[in-house]
Design an enzyme around this catalytic site. Structure first.
Site: not given
Length: 229
Positions: A147, A184
């Site tokens: 990701s 993230k």
């Protein structure tokens, strides 16, 4: 190698000292304030000269992507064996008197679908203190998933994380969300917090501010290591 002016050496020394003390380089604004350079253009002129002369590697789209090269280390009195894009890493305890610092590797962390991080030290590695600083609150986590590939963080990489419970808008963090750990970028948006992947195929994670107590920032990513073999 082309020589440096006194001012260029001063800028280079400040960048290196900030990495040594804090684990990450200063912004252009911080350089200007610390060295009394009145304009960002003036700072940029010095940075461009350092880059052209081979003493600095930089990413023009990132304010903190200022990495002294091996030539800079020699100019400042350090060794010059490693390339500017290499994070020296050796397993086992650091040798007395060396510039290597020992970083604990703590479990694994998902960079995709979150998985529970195992909060225990699995191993230790040695990293050059010149690159990460001497902050004892840095630990390493191994990344799973893709990701964060847009930020150059790939499956199997180690991220080096400065342990802290807060972060600035847009920083890459390790966060615990509903008892799951993930990597993230974090953005604070009104009544919610957005945890954004850099893989365009993946959706962000949103957390309401009212639920933020169930989400804990475990630290800010300050470096990445990748095995090439």
């Amino acid at each position: 190698m082309e020589g440096l002016t006194d001012r260029q050496l001063e800028v280079l020394r400040f960048i290196a000292s900030q990495i040594e003390d804090h684990g990450y380089p200063p912004t252009i604004r911080e350089i200007g304030e610390a060295l009394d350079i009145r304009s960002t253009n003036g700072v940029n002129d010095h940075l461009k000269a350092l880059e052209r002369k081979g003493y600095l590697s930089r990413d023009p789209v990132k304010s903190r992507a200022l990495i002294p090269t091996s030539a800079a280390r020699e100019a400042l009195g350090g060794g010059g064996e490693a390339g500017s894009n290499v994070v020296p890493l050796v397993r086992g305890p650091a040798r007395p008197g060396s510039r290597m610092i020992e970083i604990p590797i703590v479990g694994r962390v998902a960079a995709g679908m979150p998985i529970l991080a195992q909060e225990r030290v699995e191993d230790t590695v040695q990293v050059d203190a010149f690159l990460l600083g001497t902050n004892k609150k840095v630990y390493g986590l191994r990344v799973q998933g893709d990701s964060m590939i847009g930020d150059g963080i790939l499956p199997g990489d180690y991220v080096f994380v400065k342990k802290q419970l807060n972060a600035d808008d847009g920083e890459i963090v390790v966060a615990m969300i509903d008892d799951e750990a993930t990597v993230k970028r974090v953005y604070f948006e009104g009544d919610r917090v957005r945890f954004q992947p850099s893989n365009p195929r993946m959706a962000p994670i949103y957390v309401r501010h009212s639920d933020f107590r169930s989400t804990m920032i475990l630290g800010v990513v300050v470096g990445v290591y990748r095995k090439l073999t």
